[in-house]
Design a protein around this motif. Structure first.
Motif, PDB file in Angstrom:
ATOM      1  N   TYR A  43      78.578   3.362  62.935  1.00 14.37           N
ATOM      2  CA  TYR A  43      79.637   2.869  62.036  1.00 14.37           C
ATOM      3  C   TYR A  43      80.726   2.173  62.848  1.00 14.37           C
ATOM      4  CZ  TYR A  43      77.243   5.440  58.435  1.00 14.37           C
ATOM      5  OH  TYR A  43      76.267   5.866  57.556  1.00 14.37           O
ATOM      6  N   ARG A  44      80.989   2.710  64.045  1.00 10.77           N
ATOM      7  CA  ARG A  44      81.981   2.086  64.911  1.00 10.77           C
ATOM      8  C   ARG A  44      81.491   0.713  65.407  1.00 10.77           C
ATOM      9  NH1 ARG A  44      85.953   5.500  67.284  1.00 10.77           N
ATOM     10  NH2 ARG A  44      85.962   7.537  66.298  1.00 10.77           N
ATOM     11  N   ALA A  45      80.191   0.593  65.675  1.00  9.28           N
ATOM     12  CA  ALA A  45      79.642  -0.687  66.155  1.00  9.28           C
ATOM     13  C   ALA A  45      79.770  -1.761  65.067  1.00  9.28           C
ATOM     14  CB  ALA A  45      78.180  -0.501  66.564  1.00  9.28           C
ATOM     15  N   VAL A 108      87.396   2.232  60.822  1.00  7.22           N
ATOM     16  CA  VAL A 108      85.998   2.659  60.675  1.00  7.22           C
ATOM     17  C   VAL A 108      85.715   3.446  59.385  1.00  7.22           C
ATOM     18  CG1 VAL A 108      86.245   4.716  62.181  1.00  7.22           C
ATOM     19  CG2 VAL A 108      84.014   3.671  61.884  1.00  7.22           C
ATOM     20  N   SER A 109      86.672   4.247  58.923  1.00  6.62           N
ATOM     21  CA  SER A 109      86.416   5.006  57.684  1.00  6.62           C
ATOM     22  C   SER A 109      86.227   4.082  56.484  1.00  6.62           C
ATOM     23  CB  SER A 109      87.557   5.965  57.378  1.00  6.62           C
ATOM     24  OG  SER A 109      87.449   7.097  58.168  1.00  6.62           O
ATOM     25  N   GLN A 110      86.994   2.982  56.481  1.00 12.77           N
ATOM     26  CA  GLN A 110      86.836   2.025  55.369  1.00 12.77           C
ATOM     27  C   GLN A 110      85.450   1.393  55.414  1.00 12.77           C
ATOM     28  OE1 GLN A 110      90.165  -0.858  55.288  1.00 12.77           O
ATOM     29  NE2 GLN A 110      91.152   0.616  56.643  1.00 12.77           N
ATOM     30  N   VAL A 117      76.624  -0.644  53.818  1.00 15.93           N
ATOM     31  CA  VAL A 117      76.664  -0.282  55.243  1.00 15.93           C
ATOM     32  C   VAL A 117      75.934   1.054  55.429  1.00 15.93           C
ATOM     33  CG1 VAL A 117      78.159   0.337  57.193  1.00 15.93           C
ATOM     34  CG2 VAL A 117      78.829  -1.529  55.646  1.00 15.93           C
ATOM     35  N   ARG A 118      76.242   2.007  54.549  1.00 17.12           N
ATOM     36  CA  ARG A 118      75.611   3.331  54.663  1.00 17.12           C
ATOM     37  C   ARG A 118      74.095   3.233  54.462  1.00 17.12           C
ATOM     38  NH1 ARG A 118      79.414   6.828  55.536  1.00 17.12           N
ATOM     39  NH2 ARG A 118      77.798   8.374  55.868  1.00 17.12           N
ATOM     40  N   THR A 119      73.682   2.477  53.456  1.00 17.75           N
ATOM     41  CA  THR A 119      72.242   2.366  53.181  1.00 17.75           C
ATOM     42  C   THR A 119      71.509   1.864  54.418  1.00 17.75           C
ATOM     43  OG1 THR A 119      72.814   1.828  50.933  1.00 17.75           O
ATOM     44  CG2 THR A 119      70.552   1.362  51.575  1.00 17.75           C
TER      45      THR A 119
HETATM   46  O1   DC Z   1      82.292  10.660  64.447  1.00 19.49           O
HETATM   47  P1   DC Z   1      83.122   9.395  64.547  1.00 19.49           P
HETATM   48  O2   DC Z   1      84.605   9.680  64.620  1.00 19.49           O
HETATM   49  O3   DC Z   1      82.673   8.506  65.653  1.00 19.49           O
HETATM   50  O4   DC Z   1      82.871   8.626  63.168  1.00 19.49           O
HETATM   51  C1   DC Z   1      83.476   7.400  62.911  1.00 19.49           C
HETATM   52  C2   DC Z   1      83.633   7.204  61.412  1.00 19.49           C
HETATM   53  O5   DC Z   1      82.355   7.014  60.801  1.00 19.49           O
HETATM   54  C3   DC Z   1      84.320   8.336  60.661  1.00 19.49           C
HETATM   55  O6   DC Z   1      85.299   7.797  59.792  1.00 19.49           O
HETATM   56  C4   DC Z   1      83.251   8.956  59.839  1.00 19.49           C
HETATM   57  C5   DC Z   1      82.201   7.892  59.712  1.00 19.49           C
HETATM   58  N1   DC Z   1      80.858   8.448  59.742  1.00 19.49           N
HETATM   59  C6   DC Z   1      80.195   8.608  58.553  1.00 19.49           C
HETATM   60  O7   DC Z   1      80.757   8.294  57.513  1.00 19.49           O
HETATM   61  N2   DC Z   1      78.933   9.073  58.553  1.00 19.49           N
HETATM   62  C7   DC Z   1      78.326   9.427  59.682  1.00 19.49           C
HETATM   63  N3   DC Z   1      77.084   9.898  59.643  1.00 19.49           N
HETATM   64  C8   DC Z   1      79.006   9.304  60.923  1.00 19.49           C
HETATM   65  C9   DC Z   1      80.286   8.819  60.917  1.00 19.49           C
END
Ligand code: DC
Length: 235
Positions: A43-45, A108-110, A117-119
């Protein structure tokens, strides 16, 4: 647990931000001789790719535009050597601490709340774990990515403890760090992660809850070993 075990289980490590999930998941992977996959790094990438493209408001992209963006900016993993754990890549280039930068942390949370993105990332994560023998940390691993995982852990710790740990980690890496900003950011990220519509973070019903506010990494491993042993010994 030094004898090689032919059974290769999946270990899901979920929990709040900055709880030491990656340290713990990495230690479990090392103990079992498994791959460790940091799903948050993916997600960070994507977030880093958006920022590099000058996109500071991910919600400004339509679903189609985001899908196209994800097709053009591939997130994956590479293992430099068989002895090293896989490292997240963007367009096949390994990423380092740039994914921990405060600008990435702030957005990143947004990005992780966007369903397309999740899919896309969940599909990649599932492919990485298809053969078992993986410890993956994140927020939805036990609930969504690997609901079949043999061991599911949900980690929590007091916010002040978590902010201090993240602060110390950033200072040790020479990254800019402000304690109050870190505390505010992780409270905000927890809130968004827990309240988003798509795959909100919550413990799987069969997760082992681990509050590590006053536990050392060694104590956490000691705590989880019996669960790992039990999962590995079951037919
Ligand atoms: O674990 P982290 O802090 O590196 O995660 C970064 C962000 O990605 C955080 O806002 C939660 C989200 N995340 C997610 O929604 N689902 C995951 N499986 C991993 C991270």
């Amino acid at each position: 647990m030094t004898t090689p075990n032919p059974k290769r289980i999946l270990v899901a490590v979920d929990g709040l931000s900055s709880c030491g999930k990656s340290t713990f998941a990495r230690a479990i992977a090392a103990e079992l001789g498994y791959l460790y996959i940091d799903s948050g790094a993916m997600y960070r990438a994507v977030t880093l790719a958006l920022l590099r493209a000058g996109i500071h408001d991910p919600a400004s992209l339509s679903v189609n535009e985001m899908e196209e963006f994800l097709r053009q900016h591939l997130v994956g993993f590479t293992a430099p050597t068989a002895m090293q754990q896989p490292q997240v890549t963007l367009d096949r280039t390994p990423l380092g601490d740039e994914i921990r930068h405060p600008d990435v942390a702030a957005m990143v949370s947004q990005v992780a709340a966007i369903p397309v993105v999740r899919t896309r990332l969940v599909a990649t994560q599932q492919a990485l774990g298809a053969q078992g023998g993986v410890t993956m940390d994140g927020r939805d691993i036990g609930q969504v990515v690997f609901p079949q995982a043999e061991v599911k852990i949900f980690m929590t710790a007091r916010p002040e403890v978590r902010a201090q740990r993240r602060y110390d980690e950033m200072v040790s890496k020479g990254l800019p760090a402000d304690y109050q900003q870190i505390l505010d950011n992780l409270n905000e990220r927890d809130y968004i992660d827990q309240h988003r519509e798509c795959n909100p973070m919550r413990p799987a019903p069969d997760a082992i809850i681990l509050d590590n506010s006053s536990m050392t990494p060694a104590e956490q491993l000691e705590f989880i070993r019996p669960y790992l042993r039990q999962a590995l010994s079951q037919g």
